[in-house]
Motif scaffolding. Structure first.
Motif, short mmCIF file in Angstrom:
data_model
loop_
_atom_site.label_atom_id
_atom_site.label_comp_id
_atom_site.label_asym_id
_atom_site.label_seq_id
_atom_site.Cartn_x
_atom_site.Cartn_y
_atom_site.Cartn_z
N PRO A 151 -1.33 -2.24 -17.89
CA PRO A 151 -1.44 -0.81 -18.18
C PRO A 151 -0.61 0.03 -17.21
N ASN A 152 -0.42 1.30 -17.55
CA ASN A 152 0.33 2.21 -16.67
C ASN A 152 -0.28 2.23 -15.27
N GLY A 153 0.58 2.20 -14.29
CA GLY A 153 0.10 2.26 -12.91
C GLY A 153 -0.41 0.94 -12.39
N ALA A 154 -0.19 -0.15 -13.14
CA ALA A 154 -0.69 -1.45 -12.72
C ALA A 154 0.08 -1.99 -11.52
N GLY A 155 1.26 -1.47 -11.30
CA GLY A 155 2.05 -1.96 -10.17
C GLY A 155 3.24 -2.80 -10.58
N LYS A 156 3.62 -2.75 -11.84
CA LYS A 156 4.72 -3.59 -12.34
C LYS A 156 6.05 -3.20 -11.70
N SER A 157 6.35 -1.90 -11.76
CA SER A 157 7.62 -1.46 -11.17
C SER A 157 7.62 -1.67 -9.66
N THR A 158 6.47 -1.45 -9.04
CA THR A 158 6.37 -1.67 -7.59
C THR A 158 6.69 -3.13 -7.27
N LEU A 159 6.15 -4.04 -8.07
CA LEU A 159 6.43 -5.46 -7.84
C LEU A 159 7.93 -5.72 -7.95
N ARG B 269 0.83 -1.20 0.00
CA ARG B 269 0.00 0.00 0.00
C ARG B 269 0.87 1.24 0.00
N PHE B 270 0.47 2.26 -0.76
CA PHE B 270 1.06 3.59 -0.59
C PHE B 270 -0.03 4.48 -0.05
N GLY B 271 -0.05 4.72 1.24
CA GLY B 271 -1.14 5.49 1.83
C GLY B 271 -2.46 4.80 1.53
N GLY B 272 -3.36 5.49 0.85
CA GLY B 272 -4.66 4.89 0.56
C GLY B 272 -4.65 4.02 -0.68
N LEU B 273 -3.56 4.08 -1.44
CA LEU B 273 -3.55 3.37 -2.73
C LEU B 273 -3.02 1.96 -2.57
N LYS B 274 -3.81 0.99 -3.04
CA LYS B 274 -3.35 -0.39 -2.97
C LYS B 274 -2.60 -0.70 -4.25
N GLU C 209 7.37 -4.89 -19.91
CA GLU C 209 7.46 -4.23 -21.21
C GLU C 209 6.08 -3.79 -21.68
N HIS C 210 6.05 -2.63 -22.31
CA HIS C 210 4.81 -2.16 -22.93
C HIS C 210 4.75 -2.53 -24.41
N ASP C 211 5.93 -2.66 -25.00
CA ASP C 211 6.01 -2.90 -26.44
C ASP C 211 5.68 -4.38 -26.72
N1 LIG Z 1 6.91 5.36 -3.88
C1 LIG Z 1 5.60 5.52 -4.17
N2 LIG Z 1 4.81 6.26 -3.36
C2 LIG Z 1 3.50 6.41 -3.63
N3 LIG Z 1 2.88 5.86 -4.66
C3 LIG Z 1 3.60 5.11 -5.51
C4 LIG Z 1 5.01 4.90 -5.32
N4 LIG Z 1 5.49 4.13 -6.32
C5 LIG Z 1 4.43 3.87 -7.10
N5 LIG Z 1 3.29 4.44 -6.64
C6 LIG Z 1 1.96 4.31 -7.21
O1 LIG Z 1 1.67 2.94 -7.30
C7 LIG Z 1 1.01 2.64 -8.52
C8 LIG Z 1 1.79 1.61 -9.28
O2 LIG Z 1 2.98 2.22 -9.76
P1 LIG Z 1 4.07 1.45 -10.62
O3 LIG Z 1 5.20 2.38 -10.84
O4 LIG Z 1 4.35 0.16 -10.00
O5 LIG Z 1 3.31 1.22 -12.01
P2 LIG Z 1 3.84 0.58 -13.34
O6 LIG Z 1 2.98 -0.58 -13.62
O7 LIG Z 1 5.28 0.35 -13.27
O8 LIG Z 1 3.53 1.75 -14.37
P3 LIG Z 1 4.33 2.23 -15.66
O9 LIG Z 1 3.94 1.33 -16.75
O10 LIG Z 1 3.84 3.62 -15.88
O11 LIG Z 1 5.79 2.18 -15.32
C9 LIG Z 1 0.88 3.96 -9.26
O12 LIG Z 1 -0.42 4.46 -9.04
C10 LIG Z 1 1.91 4.85 -8.63
O13 LIG Z 1 1.50 6.19 -8.65
#
Ligand SMILES: Nc1ncnc2c1ncn2[C@@H]1O[C@H](COP(=O)(O)OP(=O)(O)OP(=O)(O)O)[C@@H](O)[C@H]1O
Ligand SMILES: [Mg+2]
Lengths: 404, 251
Positions: free
Chosen positions: B37-45, B12-17, B206-208
């Protein structure tokens, strides 16, 4: 030679020649001439050149390589000074134990201060080191320096010095009652008169010069080592380092401790010059001075810190001595009204106003020569050597090692 | 059992899951793509795998060992290397030096006080780094400042740096983002060659789709923080849920 490549060996030899021949090089003007006051070849100043050179070389290992800007190095300088004087008090006036202890104690101090300060980077790191140095200053000035308490480590305001009542358990009757190296007093000098020139060779200076050469050599070796490369990597990109399986903290701590030990060594040497250690050596202005030296000369270059240290100490000691009388002598040939006008202007930049000159110079260097005086020297050298600008550009772009 | 096992990870980031109940298993020696899609959480994972972020709950096991609570450098030393969304290299250093640093990290570990030996004497490291630069087709650039290279070259260098550590798992975050077509194709070829010649597992975000379908053996689709489906590329292409959540949007 000695594990250095050809270019570094040349550099080392140049430094050695400059250090050993300094009594000649710094005294180009004959005694009694109008220019004689620009001579810097007297023992006290030459020792300062060498000692602050050592301090700046060490500082550059931290700041020049890792980019961590410490504002607290004066603390290590002061700690080194106190340690050396304590050795004089307890053992004898022989300088060797004092110098060794100053390095060790400064090393221990920097382990503690570095361990805590390096948890942060950037401006927070600088502020932490500054806070530690000011704390050390206050401890030395008052808390640990109360002459009436029986735990008087620093002798406060008066400064730590040797008294007749001190134990000096290793002192021998034949050794001089001043800092000495196995009987040779640090202040003893040999003077050589050649025509109207006077050259002074001082034992204390030559001790400092030899230690400066060793310090410079060690710094060259560190710059060219895998460890030195890691430190440059820290400066360049810590994120990449962490994700390349490298633990940055021990690298920065090692650099911090090494540079702290250099500062302690410089502090110990200051005490061998004059066995009186005062808290003012730890003040923040002293910490700032070494930052200026390193940046002015060229941070991250091998020679820069030494050049910067020499420059600032020269200004401090020579420009500050030019007073109105001297100016009248210089500008006496001008018509009266003009003379007083010129002197009125110049006066603000010399004597007590030398800080102003130094400040302006610092601004000019930082603005136009971001690589410091050494970079300026290199440009000049290439111009003189007649190389075209283009050629030089291509060269700097493909340079694989940091410039000397 | 895959080489990497992610179980019930939440972040979780604050209120965002950002991640909710993510389960993922990556088989050894496979190329596994993670799309969404963008913001799916890939980089977070990815950040949770390499120690940049610590999941709120769940477990991440690499080769039977937990990576949670370990620092990034420790996880890297376990055998996971990561290529970033924007190339992370040592810009102030030369290309050769950039390549030598991971070689040192591989040989000497996380810290070594190698202060009085000369770099030029490190023959094994130099050889290794040169070899890697040749593999990456960059040996002619060895004395260039890394920062002055094109983005494609920087990415190539970064991949080379990761490979020189001989990682068991290579994580790539959008390695072709912002690249020209030619550079993208070069990168695909490079990754194919890596996969064929090395004992390595690759996870790629990857998006491509061209890149994804040229390389991946399995694909996980992530949407709003949780895995939607995981399957082979052929199945993913035709999957109605995927079209709805992802491919439809990106088309
Ligand atoms: N350090 C952080 N603090 C708060 N929110 C975050 C943080 N890192 C990511 N988020 C939020 O978590 C969600 C997932 O982000 P993430 O970067 O994992 O997406 P992504 O799938 O990699 O997107 P993209 O394709 O644009 O790279 C997004 O809504 C982003 O704004
Ligand atoms: Mg992303």
């Amino acid at each position: 030679m000695l594990g250095l490549d050809k270019k570094d060996t040349t550099l080392m030899l140049v430094v050695a020649a400059l250090a050993l021949l300094a009594p000649f090089i710094l005294n180009p003007f004959p005694e009694g001439s109008a220019m004689a006051q620009f001579n810097a070849g007297y023992p006290d100043l030459m020792q300062r050149f060498a000692i602050y050179g050592i301090l700046a070389i060490g500082f550059n290992i931290l700041f020049g390589l890792t980019g961590y800007l410490s504002f607290g190095h004066a603390a290590f300088l002061g700690v080194g000074s106190y340690s050396a004087v304590w050795m004089f008090k307890l053992l004898s006036y022989n300088v060797i134990p004092g110098i060794i202890l100053s390095v060790i104690v400064a090393g221990l101090f920097s382990v503690v201060i570095g361990f805590i300060s390096l948890r942060r980077s950037g401006i927070y790191f600088s502020i932490l080191t500054l806070a530690f140095a000011q704390m050390s200053y206050n401890l030395a000035y008052s808390v640990l320096g109360n002459p009436s308490s029986n735990f008087n480590l620093t002798n406060g305001e008066t400064g730590l010095q040797v008294y007749a009542s001190d134990p000096q358990i290793l002192a021998s009757a034949s050794a001089p009652e001043v800092p000495h190296l196995f009987g040779v007093a640090m202040r003893s000098s040999y003077q050589l008169e050649v025509g109207s020139w006077l050259f002074t060779f001082n034992a204390g200076y030559y001790l400092c010069a030899v230690i400066l050469m060793l310090s410079f050599y060690v710094s060259v070796r560190i710059f060219r080592s895998p460890f030195g490369m890691m430190l440059r990597a820290v400066k360049s990109n810590q994120q990449r380092m962490n994700y390349t399986g490298l633990h940055t903290r021990p690298y920065t701590l090692a650099a911090f401790v090494i540079s702290g030990m250099y500062a302690g060594l410089a502090g110990g040497l200051l005490s061998t010059m004059d066995p009186l250690a005062g808290a003012e050596r730890m003040q923040w202005t002293a910490s700032g001075e070494v930052v200026l030296m390193t940046i002015l000369g060229g941070a991250g270059t091998l020679l820069g810190p030494v050049v910067g240290a020499g420059f600032i100490k020269y200004f401090e000691n020579i420009f500050s001595k030019i007073n109105e009388g001297v100016l009248h002598q210089w500008f006496g040939f001008l018509p009266d009204g003009m003379e007083s006008a010129v002197i009125w202007v110049v006066e603000h930049f010399v004597g007590p106003g030398w800080h102003l000159t130094l400040g302006l110079l610092f601004m000019l260097v930082v603005t136009f020569l971001p690589g410091g005086l050494v970079q300026g020297g290199q440009h000049l050298w290439r111009l003189l050597a007649g190389k075209s600008r283009k050629e030089e550009h291509a060269k700097t772009e493909t340079q694989s090692t940091p410039a000397e | 059992m895959g080489i990497l096992e992610v179980k019930n990870v939440n972040k979780r980031f604050g209120g965002l899951k950002a991640l909710s109940d993510v389960n993922l298993s990556i088989a050894e020696h496979s190329v596994h793509a993670i799309i969404g899609p963008n913001g799916a959480g890939k980089s977070t994972l990815l950040n949770c795998l390499v120690g940049k972020l610590i999941p709120d709950t769940g477990s991440v096991m690499f080769d039977g060992q937990s990576v949670l609570g370990r620092a990034p450098y420790e996880i890297n030393q376990m055998g996971i290397s990561r290529v970033f969304q924007t190339p992370e290299i040592f810009g102030d250093l030369t290309v050769m030096e950039n390549m030598m640093i991971p070689c040192f990290a591989k040989r000497d570990g996380a810290f070594e006080l190698n202060a009085l030996t000369s770099i030029v004497k490190q023959k094994d490291i130099i050889e290794r780094a040169e070899h890697m630069l040749e593999d990456m087709n960059m040996i002619d650039k060895r004395n260039m400042h890394a920062a002055s290279m094109s983005r494609g070259d920087k990415r190539r260098l970064e991949i080379g740096m990761c490979l020189s550590q001989e990682p068991r798992l290579l994580l790539l975050d959008e390695p072709t983002a912002g690249m020209a077509r030619a550079d993208t194709n070069n990168t695909i070829d490079l990754l194919k060659q890596i996969k064929d010649t090395r004992d390595i597992t690759i996870a790629i975000i990857e998006h491509d789709m061209h890149v994804v379908f040229s390389l991946a053996e399995r694909i996980t689709v992530l949407a709003q923080g949780s895995p939607l489906v995981e399957d082979t590329p052929e199945k993913i292409k035709g999957h109605p849920k995927v079209r709805e959540a992802y491919l439809g949007e990106s088309a």
